[in-house]
Design a protein around this motif. Structure first.
Motif, PDB file in Angstrom:
ATOM      1  N   GLU A 134       0.830  -1.200   0.000  1.00 54.88           N
ATOM      2  CA  GLU A 134       0.000   0.000   0.000  1.00 54.88           C
ATOM      3  C   GLU A 134       0.870   1.258   0.000  1.00 54.88           C
ATOM      4  O   GLU A 134       0.564   2.243  -0.688  1.00 54.88           O
ATOM      5  N   PHE A 187      -7.150  -2.192  -1.144  1.00 56.15           N
ATOM      6  CA  PHE A 187      -6.590  -2.337   0.203  1.00 56.15           C
ATOM      7  C   PHE A 187      -7.608  -2.141   1.310  1.00 56.15           C
ATOM      8  O   PHE A 187      -8.485  -1.276   1.233  1.00 56.15           O
ATOM      9  N   VAL A 231      -5.164  -7.192   1.040  1.00 55.12           N
ATOM     10  CA  VAL A 231      -5.066  -6.663  -0.315  1.00 55.12           C
ATOM     11  C   VAL A 231      -5.690  -7.654  -1.289  1.00 55.12           C
ATOM     12  O   VAL A 231      -5.627  -8.868  -1.098  1.00 55.12           O
ATOM     13  N   ARG A 270      -4.821   1.204  -5.513  1.00 59.09           N
ATOM     14  CA  ARG A 270      -3.500   1.694  -5.912  1.00 59.09           C
ATOM     15  C   ARG A 270      -3.033   0.929  -7.148  1.00 59.09           C
ATOM     16  O   ARG A 270      -3.429  -0.219  -7.357  1.00 59.09           O
ATOM     17  N   GLN A 312      -1.997   5.901  -5.334  1.00 64.57           N
ATOM     18  CA  GLN A 312      -3.447   5.752  -5.215  1.00 64.57           C
ATOM     19  C   GLN A 312      -4.136   6.247  -6.477  1.00 64.57           C
ATOM     20  O   GLN A 312      -3.697   7.202  -7.120  1.00 64.57           O
TER      21      GLN A 312
END
Length: 277
Positions: A204, A220, A225, A268, A209
């Motif tokens: 992350e 996330f 994830v 992301r 993002q």
């Protein structure tokens, strides 16, 4: 405070490149080595809890050897931990291929009817010295079917993740024998030559993002994830079903939130640093 998972130092020794960043009684340039077993357990401390696993052919830097254990830093993602010293080799023939199938067997001779001598998981790095029919001979010994190996990276991480559908969930797992959420994401990205950290929180932090979710984006939650498939579904290794599954993204977000494991932290997009085979 430095993250022990990314800090190449024991209580005694640190990598020389960290001199001035961390205080230790001694420093070392480290020793190059390679994982010589199908899977090496990467532990938080000698005989301790599993953090991650390293697949066959993974290059590491050995920082300290102690009582049959070796403290290493993995070359591909920088993850640090202890492995059995006997799982490593200093023989490092040139890597020519990777295992592209979910898993493959190793045979003593180029004959699928012979009893196998071992196995390798997706993304194991191998050195092929010759081919004979449908088999490739490894510099490290044994033969593998050519259908399960490749000399280039794959193009689509979602395809690789989906090849591992049904793989049992295993905390800290990184193979077809057992995998967790961050292990699945890393396997899919590494198989496409995209650098990726080992744990979900590291992943992350590593990627940018995005607002609009596209195929291959990472989704996330705190400590979890998944990967978007591009059709409203996601794929993830989940303790909810104890295996790798597809799940509808919208209903998955609601389910995870209702279970108290949320909130959803957004998407992301992986990319940036690429890997050598």
């Amino acid at each position: 405070m430095s993250d022990r998972r990314a800090t190449p130092a024991t209580d005694r020794v640190a990598l020389a490149s960290w001199r001035g960043r961390i205080e230790r009684p001694d420093y070392t340039e480290g020793e190059a080595a390679r994982v010589a077993v199908p899977l090496a357990e990467l532990l938080a401390q000698p005989d301790g809890a599993r953090d991650r696993q390293l697949n066959f052919g993974a290059d590491v830097t050995v920082i300290e050897r102690r009582d049959g254990w070796a403290f290493v830093q993995a070359g591909r993602d920088g993850y640090c931990g202890w492995v059995f010293e006997c799982d490593l080799s200093v023989e490092m023939p040139a890597i020519t291929h990777r295992v592209s199938a979910p898993a493959t067997h190793i045979y003593p001779v180029p004959d699928m009817k012979q009893r196998e001598t071992g196995w390798l998981s997706m993304n194991a790095r191998i050195s092929v010295v010759e081919t004979q029919g449908r088999f490739a001979r490894l510099a490290t010994g044994g033969w593998v079917p050519v259908q399960g190996i490749g000399d280039a990276f794959a193009a689509d991480p979602v395809d690789l993740a989906e090849a591992l559908i049904g793989t049992p969930y295993l905390w800290g797992g990184n193979s077809r024998a057992g995998i967790d959420c961050s292990g699945l994401v890393q396997a899919a990205l590494h198989g496409c030559g995209i650098a990726c950290p080992g744990d979900a929180d590291m992943q992350e932090a590593a990627f940018q993002q995005v607002e609009r979710i596209e195929r291959g984006d990472l989704l996330f939650w705190p400590g979890h994830v998944a990967m978007a498939c591009g059709d409203g579904r996601m794929i993830h290794a989940t303790a909810w079903k104890m295996r790798v599954i597809h799940e509808d993204i919208e209903s998955g977000i609601a389910r995870i939130d209702a279970a108290g494991d949320g909130p959803f932290r957004g998407a992301r997009r992986a990319g940036g640093v690429t890997l050598d085979l």
